[in-house]
Each structure stands twice: as C-alpha cells, then as structure tokens.
Scaffold this motif. Structure first.
Motif, PDB file in Angstrom:
ATOM      1  N   PHE A  32      -0.156   8.340  19.083  1.00 14.42           N
ATOM      2  CA  PHE A  32       0.089   8.561  17.465  1.00 14.42           C
ATOM      3  C   PHE A  32      -0.154   7.323  16.881  1.00 14.42           C
ATOM      4  CE2 PHE A  32       2.178  13.113  17.000  1.00 14.42           C
ATOM      5  CZ  PHE A  32       1.200  13.763  17.641  1.00 14.42           C
ATOM      6  N   LEU A  33       0.448   6.147  17.486  1.00 10.64           N
ATOM      7  CA  LEU A  33       0.640   5.120  16.911  1.00 10.64           C
ATOM      8  C   LEU A  33      -0.555   4.409  16.534  1.00 10.64           C
ATOM      9  CD1 LEU A  33       2.506   2.948  16.010  1.00 10.64           C
ATOM     10  CD2 LEU A  33       2.519   1.775  18.334  1.00 10.64           C
ATOM     11  N   ALA A  34      -1.586   4.337  17.246  1.00  6.47           N
ATOM     12  CA  ALA A  34      -3.061   3.782  16.882  1.00  6.47           C
ATOM     13  C   ALA A  34      -3.513   4.635  15.824  1.00  6.47           C
ATOM     14  CB  ALA A  34      -3.960   4.056  18.133  1.00  6.47           C
ATOM     15  N   ALA A  35      -3.560   5.897  15.705  1.00  8.19           N
ATOM     16  CA  ALA A  35      -4.162   6.639  14.727  1.00  8.19           C
ATOM     17  C   ALA A  35      -3.291   6.267  13.344  1.00  8.19           C
ATOM     18  CB  ALA A  35      -3.940   8.201  15.009  1.00  8.19           C
ATOM     19  N   ALA A  36      -1.967   5.981  13.384  1.00  4.65           N
ATOM     20  CA  ALA A  36      -1.518   5.757  12.188  1.00  4.65           C
ATOM     21  C   ALA A  36      -1.864   4.335  11.599  1.00  4.65           C
ATOM     22  CB  ALA A  36       0.236   5.561  12.402  1.00  4.65           C
ATOM     23  N   ILE A  37      -2.053   3.462  12.507  1.00  8.46           N
ATOM     24  CA  ILE A  37      -2.362   1.851  12.024  1.00  8.46           C
ATOM     25  C   ILE A  37      -3.746   2.267  11.323  1.00  8.46           C
ATOM     26  CG2 ILE A  37      -3.036  -0.197  12.907  1.00  8.46           C
ATOM     27  CD1 ILE A  37      -0.870   0.122  15.080  1.00  8.46           C
ATOM     28  N   VAL A  38      -4.485   3.093  12.209  1.00 15.34           N
ATOM     29  CA  VAL A  38      -5.993   3.103  11.361  1.00 15.34           C
ATOM     30  C   VAL A  38      -5.738   3.653  10.043  1.00 15.34           C
ATOM     31  CG1 VAL A  38      -8.228   3.886  11.645  1.00 15.34           C
ATOM     32  CG2 VAL A  38      -7.100   3.019  13.695  1.00 15.34           C
ATOM     33  N   LEU A  39      -5.121   4.662  10.047  1.00  8.16           N
ATOM     34  CA  LEU A  39      -5.143   5.245   8.478  1.00  8.16           C
ATOM     35  C   LEU A  39      -4.469   4.458   7.585  1.00  8.16           C
ATOM     36  CD1 LEU A  39      -4.060   8.974   9.681  1.00  8.16           C
ATOM     37  CD2 LEU A  39      -6.019   8.207   8.782  1.00  8.16           C
ATOM     38  N   LEU A  40      -3.751   3.550   8.006  1.00 10.04           N
ATOM     39  CA  LEU A  40      -3.046   2.457   7.010  1.00 10.04           C
ATOM     40  C   LEU A  40      -4.256   1.746   6.343  1.00 10.04           C
ATOM     41  CD1 LEU A  40      -0.087   0.742   8.928  1.00 10.04           C
ATOM     42  CD2 LEU A  40       0.000   2.377   6.811  1.00 10.04           C
ATOM     43  N   GLY A  51       7.161  -4.997   7.576  1.00 11.33           N
ATOM     44  CA  GLY A  51       8.382  -4.078   8.128  1.00 11.33           C
ATOM     45  C   GLY A  51       7.870  -3.241   9.280  1.00 11.33           C
ATOM     46  N   ALA A  52       8.061  -1.908   9.032  1.00 14.05           N
ATOM     47  CA  ALA A  52       8.012  -0.910  10.188  1.00 14.05           C
ATOM     48  C   ALA A  52       6.675  -0.814  10.607  1.00 14.05           C
ATOM     49  CB  ALA A  52       8.683   0.314  10.069  1.00 14.05           C
ATOM     50  N   SER A  53       5.683  -0.876   9.595  1.00 15.31           N
ATOM     51  CA  SER A  53       4.293  -0.910  10.096  1.00 15.31           C
ATOM     52  C   SER A  53       3.893  -2.095  10.943  1.00 15.31           C
ATOM     53  CB  SER A  53       3.404  -0.901   8.701  1.00 15.31           C
ATOM     54  OG  SER A  53       3.594   0.177   8.284  1.00 15.31           O
ATOM     55  N   ALA A  54       4.098  -3.326  10.515  1.00 15.48           N
ATOM     56  CA  ALA A  54       3.801  -4.510  11.361  1.00 15.48           C
ATOM     57  C   ALA A  54       4.585  -4.292  12.797  1.00 15.48           C
ATOM     58  CB  ALA A  54       4.312  -5.776  10.815  1.00 15.48           C
ATOM     59  N   ILE A  55       5.832  -3.993  12.887  1.00 14.53           N
ATOM     60  CA  ILE A  55       6.368  -3.680  14.029  1.00 14.53           C
ATOM     61  C   ILE A  55       5.553  -2.695  14.988  1.00 14.53           C
ATOM     62  CG2 ILE A  55       8.399  -2.722  15.247  1.00 14.53           C
ATOM     63  CD1 ILE A  55      10.009  -4.104  12.955  1.00 14.53           C
ATOM     64  N   ALA A  56       5.232  -1.700  14.403  1.00 10.32           N
ATOM     65  CA  ALA A  56       4.393  -0.733  15.260  1.00 10.32           C
ATOM     66  C   ALA A  56       3.142  -1.170  15.594  1.00 10.32           C
ATOM     67  CB  ALA A  56       4.096   0.643  14.318  1.00 10.32           C
ATOM     68  N   ALA A  57       2.422  -2.020  14.819  1.00  9.37           N
ATOM     69  CA  ALA A  57       1.088  -2.652  15.206  1.00  9.37           C
ATOM     70  C   ALA A  57       1.550  -3.594  16.477  1.00  9.37           C
ATOM     71  CB  ALA A  57       0.283  -3.557  14.180  1.00  9.37           C
ATOM     72  N   ALA A  58       2.498  -4.527  16.498  1.00  7.12           N
ATOM     73  CA  ALA A  58       2.946  -5.250  17.542  1.00  7.12           C
ATOM     74  C   ALA A  58       3.176  -4.651  18.804  1.00  7.12           C
ATOM     75  CB  ALA A  58       3.929  -6.322  17.165  1.00  7.12           C
ATOM     76  N   THR A  59       4.050  -3.287  18.591  1.00  9.18           N
ATOM     77  CA  THR A  59       4.521  -2.529  19.758  1.00  9.18           C
ATOM     78  C   THR A  59       3.062  -2.263  20.388  1.00  9.18           C
ATOM     79  OG1 THR A  59       6.397  -2.076  18.569  1.00  9.18           O
ATOM     80  CG2 THR A  59       5.703  -0.611  20.524  1.00  9.18           C
TER      81      THR A  59
END
Length: 334
Positions: free
Chosen positions: A69-77, A133-141
């Motif tokens: 789910f994480l990769a999909a969320a980052i692309v949609l951003l 914030g949370a989006s950058a942490i998600a990308a770094a994760t």
C-alpha cells in the motif's frame, strides 16, 4: 481462495482502521487521519497481540498492507502536486524554501550526532520535520525499511509538534505582524504535515491558508530527491551488496512513478474531478499502512527509544521556524 483466507483478515482490519481514522481526521484536522490510524493500530495490537503477530491470523494481511500500500500511496501523492502550477511560487519563494531546508538538514546532522541518535530514528524524524511529515516518513520507510517502532516513534514526534505549531503559529504570527502571504510562507516552510499547515493557515486567514498550501506543495516535491539520496546512501553503506544491485534500483520504481504522476498533474491530463478523490485515496492508503505499523508497536519499544528523538524533533522544529523568519526578513517577505 487460499490467498483470501491468508491475507483477507489483516487487510480488512487495516482497511477498517484507515476508514475510521480518515473520517475522524476530517473532524480533527490538527491530528490528521494517518496519526489517528497509527494510534488505532496500537490499540488493536495491545488488545490482540497474538492475533497481529507475524504468525497470527492477521499477520500476513498486515504485512502485505505495509509492503504494497505504501508505494501506491506515494505515487498517488504525485497526482496532487502539479509541477507547472507551482513553478511561479517556487521561484518567488526559492531562497526561503531552500534556505530553510538546508538549515534543517545541517541541524539534523549536528544535533543528531550530539544526541547520539541511531541513524534510522534521526533520518525519519529529520525528513518528517524538514519535508512533509508523515508522507516523507512513509517515503523514507519504503527505501530504508527501518524497524517498525522507529517509524511509529517518528510519526508520534511529528504529531506532537504539528499540534504545537497549529496552536502557537497563528497568535505568534499576529504578534510579529506578518502579512497573509508572509504567514503562509512561514507555515508552508516550517510546519510538518499538510493538514497542520492548512489548519494553521485557516486560523490566520483564507489568503494565508491558500498560499501556505502552495508553498507546502513545492516543499513536498523534495520527496523525490530525498528517496534517491537515501537509496544511494544505503548502497554506499553496504558496498558488499552494491555490486549485486541492479542500476535501476538507484531510482526506486515508486519514485519514478511519483515523478511521472507529478508531471501528468502538471500537464493537466488528469480531469479535475479526479484530483480530490485520488488525494483522499492516497491519504487513506497511508493511514492503512500506519495502522498496520501500529499493530506491531509496544510500549516497551517506545520506552527503549527514550526522549531523545522527541527532543531532536523539537530542536529541528525551532530551527525551521526561526530560519524561515530570518530568511523572510532578509528577502523582504516580512
């Protein structure tokens, strides 16, 4: 049917937590859906520890949620960040925006070493504070694949200072005599999550809110070079594996797709009617990931992390806020 039985229960729990948190996040924008989802996941993990374990009935689905789910969320951003529409604001605010990011990065290196933080925790808190914030942490994760408790602690740290910023920035901005645009620039360059940037801007004034969101949009585009840089740094730190790593992994696929989505948004190919729903879907996916991460978090893990990451985040927040104001004063914005 076998895959459904294996992954379905965990996926349903993550989806339910994300849905509830997203709905509550509209009522409590200062907190935001992703952070509420994290806390919801923690609650589920406390109540049903053996169910959310990797070998438990919910484990496989929760693990799949974190991985896919994480990769999909980052692309949609990227679809919510049209490159062309923010070029003018990016050009006009470049000195303040880039200067603030540089100040934050330097402070992160210096303060992180002084506090003797582990590299993963320092990186996660730093990218969350300085970029998005949370989006950058998600990308770094997605690139670093750190321990779950470090991700959760970084998100909790970001949450604390998001709330502080929303409460403190508007009255302080009025005390300092900032204009609507100056406050928007301050909020957009110094507050972590977009929801908190918007909340602070709305409290100060509608023009400030509009300008703050655009500035934050430009700042968020730094997610792309961030991910590439982290990936290259990871390769250098593990030279034994670098030779076996395909060159394409220097540019992770989700980063390339994120950039492509941003270009599509800038070209106007995407119908306007889809922009808002896709942005909400991205937020929901991030919330689902954080809910899954939260289920694996324990109080013992947070206690082991100690107060240093929280102190680290606080120092970085002060550095960003003061450097943004100083640069605005030097460039005539204030």
């Amino acid at each position: 049917m076998t895959h459904l039985r294996r992954f379905g229960p965990g996926l349903l729990v993550a989806a339910a937590l994300a849905t509830v948190a997203t709905l509550l996040g509209t009522v409590l924008p200062i907190v935001g859906g992703p952070v509420l989802a994290l806390f919801g996941g923690v609650a589920v993990g406390v109540v049903g520890r053996r169910f959310v374990a990797d070998t438990g009935p919910l484990g496989p689905g929760l693990t799949l949620t974190k991985q896919r789910f994480l990769a999909a969320a980052i692309v949609l951003l990227g679809l919510g960040m049209p490159v062309g529409s923010v070029l003018t604001v990016g050009r006009d605010t470049a000195v303040v925006l880039i200067g603030t990011l540089v100040a934050g990065a330097v402070a992160a290196v210096v303060v992180g070493r002084l506090l003797a933080l582990d590299r993963e925790s320092a990186t996660l808190v730093a990218v969350g504070t300085t970029i998005c914030g949370a989006s950058a942490i998600a990308a770094a994760t997605a690139v670093l694949k750190p321990d779950r408790h470090r991700v959760a602690y970084a998100l909790a740290t970001i949450f604390v200072f998001n709330v502080v910023a929303v409460l403190v920035y508007p009255p302080l901005g009025r005390l300092l005599g900032l204009s609507q645009e100056a406050f928007g620039l301050w909020a957009g360059t110094a507050i972590n999550d977009t929801s908190s940037v918007l909340a602070a801007g709305v409290v100060f004034g509608p023009a400030a809110a509009h300008f703050a969101v655009i500035v934050k949009l430009v700042r968020s585009l730094m997610i792309v070079p961030l991910c590439v840089g982290l990936h290259l740094a990871k390769r250098r730190s593990a030279p034994d594996h670098a030779a076996n790593t395909p060159l394409r992994q220097v540019f992770p696929l989700f980063v390339v797709l994120f950039l492509g989505a941003s270009l599509i948004a800038g070209l106007g190919i995407l119908p306007d009617s889809l922009t808002a729903p896709l942005a909400r879907l991205s937020g929901w996916l991030i919330a689902a990931v954080l809910a899954a991460i939260g289920t694996g978090l324990t109080w013992q893990q947070l206690r082991t992390a100690g107060a240093r990451p929280l102190l680290f985040g606080g120092i970085l927040a002060v550095v960003l806020g003061t450097s943004s104001l100083a640069l605005q004063l030097a460039t005539g914005w204030w």
